[in-house]
Each structure stands twice: as C-alpha cells, then as structure tokens.
Design a protein around this motif. Structure first.
Motif, PDB file in Angstrom:
ATOM      1  N   LEU A  41     -67.925  -9.533  25.962  1.00  0.00           N
ATOM      2  CA  LEU A  41     -68.136  -9.465  24.508  1.00  0.00           C
ATOM      3  C   LEU A  41     -67.381 -10.538  23.745  1.00  0.00           C
ATOM      4  CD1 LEU A  41     -67.579  -5.615  24.389  1.00  0.00           C
ATOM      5  CD2 LEU A  41     -69.798  -6.757  24.212  1.00  0.00           C
ATOM      6  N   LEU A  42     -67.926 -10.827  22.569  1.00  0.00           N
ATOM      7  CA  LEU A  42     -67.238 -11.679  21.598  1.00  0.00           C
ATOM      8  C   LEU A  42     -67.237 -10.962  20.252  1.00  0.00           C
ATOM      9  CD1 LEU A  42     -67.450 -15.450  20.906  1.00  0.00           C
ATOM     10  CD2 LEU A  42     -68.081 -13.884  19.063  1.00  0.00           C
ATOM     11  N   GLY A  43     -66.101 -10.996  19.583  1.00  0.00           N
ATOM     12  CA  GLY A  43     -65.998 -10.426  18.248  1.00  0.00           C
ATOM     13  C   GLY A  43     -65.527 -11.487  17.265  1.00  0.00           C
ATOM     14  N   LEU A  44     -66.103 -11.470  16.078  1.00  0.00           N
ATOM     15  CA  LEU A  44     -65.726 -12.414  15.011  1.00  0.00           C
ATOM     16  C   LEU A  44     -65.550 -11.654  13.700  1.00  0.00           C
ATOM     17  CD1 LEU A  44     -65.581 -15.387  13.725  1.00  0.00           C
ATOM     18  CD2 LEU A  44     -68.018 -15.038  13.217  1.00  0.00           C
ATOM     19  N   VAL A  45     -64.447 -11.944  13.024  1.00  0.00           N
ATOM     20  CA  VAL A  45     -64.301 -11.578  11.613  1.00  0.00           C
ATOM     21  C   VAL A  45     -64.003 -12.859  10.857  1.00  0.00           C
ATOM     22  CG1 VAL A  45     -63.090 -10.195   9.895  1.00  0.00           C
ATOM     23  CG2 VAL A  45     -63.374  -9.309  12.218  1.00  0.00           C
ATOM     24  N   ALA A  46     -64.820 -13.171   9.865  1.00  0.00           N
ATOM     25  CA  ALA A  46     -64.662 -14.410   9.120  1.00  0.00           C
ATOM     26  C   ALA A  46     -64.755 -14.119   7.622  1.00  0.00           C
ATOM     27  CB  ALA A  46     -65.734 -15.415   9.534  1.00  0.00           C
ATOM     28  N   LYS A  47     -64.035 -14.908   6.844  1.00  0.00           N
ATOM     29  CA  LYS A  47     -63.941 -14.680   5.397  1.00  0.00           C
ATOM     30  C   LYS A  47     -64.506 -15.889   4.646  1.00  0.00           C
ATOM     31  CE  LYS A  47     -60.314 -13.688   1.972  1.00  0.00           C
ATOM     32  NZ  LYS A  47     -58.850 -13.497   1.821  1.00  0.00           N
ATOM     33  N   LYS A  48     -65.316 -15.613   3.618  1.00  0.00           N
ATOM     34  CA  LYS A  48     -65.846 -16.691   2.791  1.00  0.00           C
ATOM     35  C   LYS A  48     -64.765 -17.196   1.846  1.00  0.00           C
ATOM     36  CE  LYS A  48     -69.447 -17.743  -0.608  1.00  0.00           C
ATOM     37  NZ  LYS A  48     -70.728 -17.332  -1.176  1.00  0.00           N
TER      38      LYS A  48
END
Length: 205
Positions: free
Chosen positions: A198-205
């Motif tokens: 798995l890969l998880g991403l949390v990204a913010k604008k």
C-alpha cells in the motif's frame, strides 16, 4: 475507457447483493481523518462506489459530496446512507464528467481509484487541487507495484499502480504531510482481502 464503458465495467462488478469492498471504511482514511479533518468539513469522495467511505465520513459529521460511474453502486450507496441515517449528495459521473467546483471542499478523498491511467491520474490531481479550498486536505490510498505479487486486489496493470516517486511528481502543487509505502493485511470485502502493498498520501493545498 469512456464513461459508458466504465459504467458497464463497474456495474458488472457491483451488481451483487454483497458490498464487494465491504461496509467498513478504509483504515488509512479513518486514521488520517482523525488527524486532519473535523466535523462540519465539506468533503468530496472521488469514485465512492457503494459508499463505505462516504457514509462513514457523514457519520463523523462531515458534509459529504460523492460521485461514481456506476449507477448500481450509487443505488447501493444511497440505500446504505439511508440505513445509517445520513445524507450524502451523490452524482452519477466519472472523474472527467464530474463538475469540479473551484475552492469548494475542505477535503477530497481518493481510496483505491486505480482505474485511472497515467493521463487521467494527472487530471485527477489537477482537478482535486483546483476543487480544494486553500488549506484543504487530499487523502489518497492505493496499491504499489509489489501488489502484483500479492494479487489480493487492485489492477493488474503496473501503470495504474503508485510509487512514492510518481505521487511526489503528481503532488508538486501540494504540501505533502504524509507519504508512506507499507505492507498490511487488508480485510475490505472480497475484493481487498489479504496481505497488501500500500501507499498512503495526505497532502495540503
């Protein structure tokens, strides 16, 4: 794959009494929601399928908008929402036909949206960035190429899978808050069951 082809493909998958990905929300989504989102947030669920993630988010007090290219999945999602006494604004769309409104959402969720080929994936990242409010959060979960060895879910085409380098390149407009590759036993319905890469991403604008 055009909209009508996608509808036919996914309708064949979802045309079963059981929920093919289960009724429980994705684990990574739950963990990251507790860190980054708060009740009252307006959240977009990209390709929400039978509604397991959208319904859970609505039960946490989120204002949920979702779409999917399968009208059969959406009928199940709407029924599931009703059973859980939550309201979700669903539309019958694919990622290209959906009306992405600028600076509208506090968060966008993409859980196993690996039907997207590289060109569509790039459009999704661009559309998501546009649709998020400043400071908005994008939560993404997907499979890495090692998943081809496990064969416990996901696409069989390597170009549809995620690597850390690929996601970093797509997320250049975002501030990355979490990006991790890991292996874990999944139990998300018949389609996502067993040891998974798995890969998880949390990204913010």
């Amino acid at each position: 794959m055009g909209f009508s082809d996608a509808t036919q493909f996914w309708n064949e998958r979802f045309n079963k009494a059981e929920f093919i990905f289960g009724k429980e929300p994705n684990e990574y989504l739950v963990e990251q929601t507790q860190k980054y989102l708060k009740p009252g947030s307006k959240v977009l669920c990209i390709a929400d399928g039978e509604g397991r993630n959208g319904v859970w988010l609505a039960k946490q007090g989120m204002q949920v908008v979702g779409f999917d290219a399968s009208d059969i999945a959406l009928a199940k999602a709407k029924q599931f929402a009703q059973e859980n006494q939550v309201e979700i604004e669903y539309s019958f769309s694919d990622t290209d036909s959906f009306h992405w409104q600028d600076s509208t959402y506090d968060a966008a969720i993409g859980i196993f949206i690996q039907f997207a080929d590289p060109a569509m994936r790039e459009r999704i990242f661009q559309q998501t960035h546009k649709a998020l409010k400043p400071g908005g959060i994008f939560i993404l979960q997907g499979y890495t190429p090692k998943q081809l060895l496990y064969k416990t879910g996901g696409p069989s085409l390597i170009e549809h899978l995620y690597t850390e380098e690929l996601i970093r390149a797509l997320a250049t407009q975002f501030q990355i808050l979490d990006l991790c590759c890991y292996e874990k036993e999944l139990n998300e319905g018949a389609r996502h069951a067993g040891m998974s890469a798995l890969l998880g991403l949390v990204a913010k604008k």
